[in-house]
Design a protein around this motif. Structure first.
Motif, short mmCIF file in Angstrom:
data_model
loop_
_atom_site.label_atom_id
_atom_site.label_comp_id
_atom_site.label_asym_id
_atom_site.label_seq_id
_atom_site.Cartn_x
_atom_site.Cartn_y
_atom_site.Cartn_z
N ILE A 30 -3.91 -15.22 12.57
CA ILE A 30 -3.78 -13.79 12.30
C ILE A 30 -2.87 -13.61 11.11
CG2 ILE A 30 -3.00 -11.58 13.17
CD1 ILE A 30 -3.71 -12.48 15.95
N LEU A 31 -3.38 -12.96 10.08
CA LEU A 31 -2.58 -12.69 8.89
C LEU A 31 -2.31 -11.21 8.78
CD1 LEU A 31 -4.28 -15.08 6.30
CD2 LEU A 31 -2.14 -15.42 7.55
N TYR A 32 -1.12 -10.87 8.40
CA TYR A 32 -0.70 -9.48 8.31
C TYR A 32 -0.39 -9.11 6.87
CZ TYR A 32 -0.02 -9.80 13.36
OH TYR A 32 -0.22 -9.97 14.69
N SER A 33 -0.47 -7.84 6.58
CA SER A 33 0.16 -7.35 5.37
C SER A 33 1.66 -7.44 5.59
CB SER A 33 -0.24 -5.88 5.11
OG SER A 33 -1.62 -5.78 4.88
N SER A 53 -2.76 -9.68 2.92
CA SER A 53 -2.80 -10.88 3.74
C SER A 53 -3.10 -12.15 2.96
CB SER A 53 -3.82 -10.71 4.87
OG SER A 53 -5.10 -10.43 4.33
N ASN A 54 -3.90 -12.06 1.89
CA ASN A 54 -4.23 -13.27 1.13
C ASN A 54 -3.36 -13.43 -0.11
OD1 ASN A 54 -5.30 -11.55 -0.79
ND2 ASN A 54 -7.43 -11.98 -0.26
N TYR A 95 14.97 -5.66 4.77
CA TYR A 95 14.19 -5.94 5.97
C TYR A 95 12.79 -6.41 5.59
CZ TYR A 95 17.75 -3.24 8.44
OH TYR A 95 18.93 -2.77 8.97
N CYS A 96 12.32 -7.39 6.32
CA CYS A 96 10.95 -7.84 6.22
C CYS A 96 10.14 -7.12 7.29
CB CYS A 96 10.93 -9.35 6.46
SG CYS A 96 9.32 -10.12 6.48
N ALA A 97 8.90 -6.77 6.97
CA ALA A 97 8.06 -6.05 7.92
C ALA A 97 6.63 -6.55 7.86
CB ALA A 97 8.11 -4.55 7.63
#
Length: 123
Positions: A30-33, A53-54, A95-97
């Motif tokens: 599972i890849l996220y933005s 995501s890519n 912060y990373c999200a």
């Protein structure tokens, strides 16, 4: 469940550089933005940069464009923020999200957050 852990914050002089990392723990495949935000005690949370995501699509806040670079290494489940030409006004908790896959990474609804890492830029 997604867990995000930021690292790399610290103290740097004005004009200097600093690199942040965000280690992503999520279900395999599972890849996220991904995005970086920042916040100070005086200001509301502010968008910094985002990446799809890519890794082919990025977006930046106007004041960071040309100074900050967001990137990701999906093989390492890590997102990076390289910050150059830092200014005292860049001082904040960063912060990373993580959010859903989308091409509109700046407007995505980021629902998973890290604990933040302090960046302090001295004048």
């Amino acid at each position: 469940q997604v867990q995000l852990v930021e690292s790399g914050g610290g103290l740097v002089q004005s004009g200097g550089s600093l690199g942040l990392s965000c280690q992503v723990s999520a279900r395999p495949g599972i890849l996220y933005s991904m995005a970086w935000f920042r916040q100070t005690t005086e200001k509301e949370r502010e968008f910094v940069a985002a990446i799809n995501s890519n890794g082919r699509n990025t977006d930046y806040a106007e004041s960071m464009e040309g100074r900050f670079t967001i990137s990701r290494d999906n093989a390492k489940n890590t997102v990076y923020l390289q910050m150059n030409s830092l200014k005292p006004e860049d001082t904040a908790v960063y912060y990373c999200a993580a959010g859903p896959k989308t091409s509109d990474v700046k407007s995505a609804r980021y629902t998973y957050w890290g604990q933040g890492t302090q960046v302090t830029v001295s004048s």
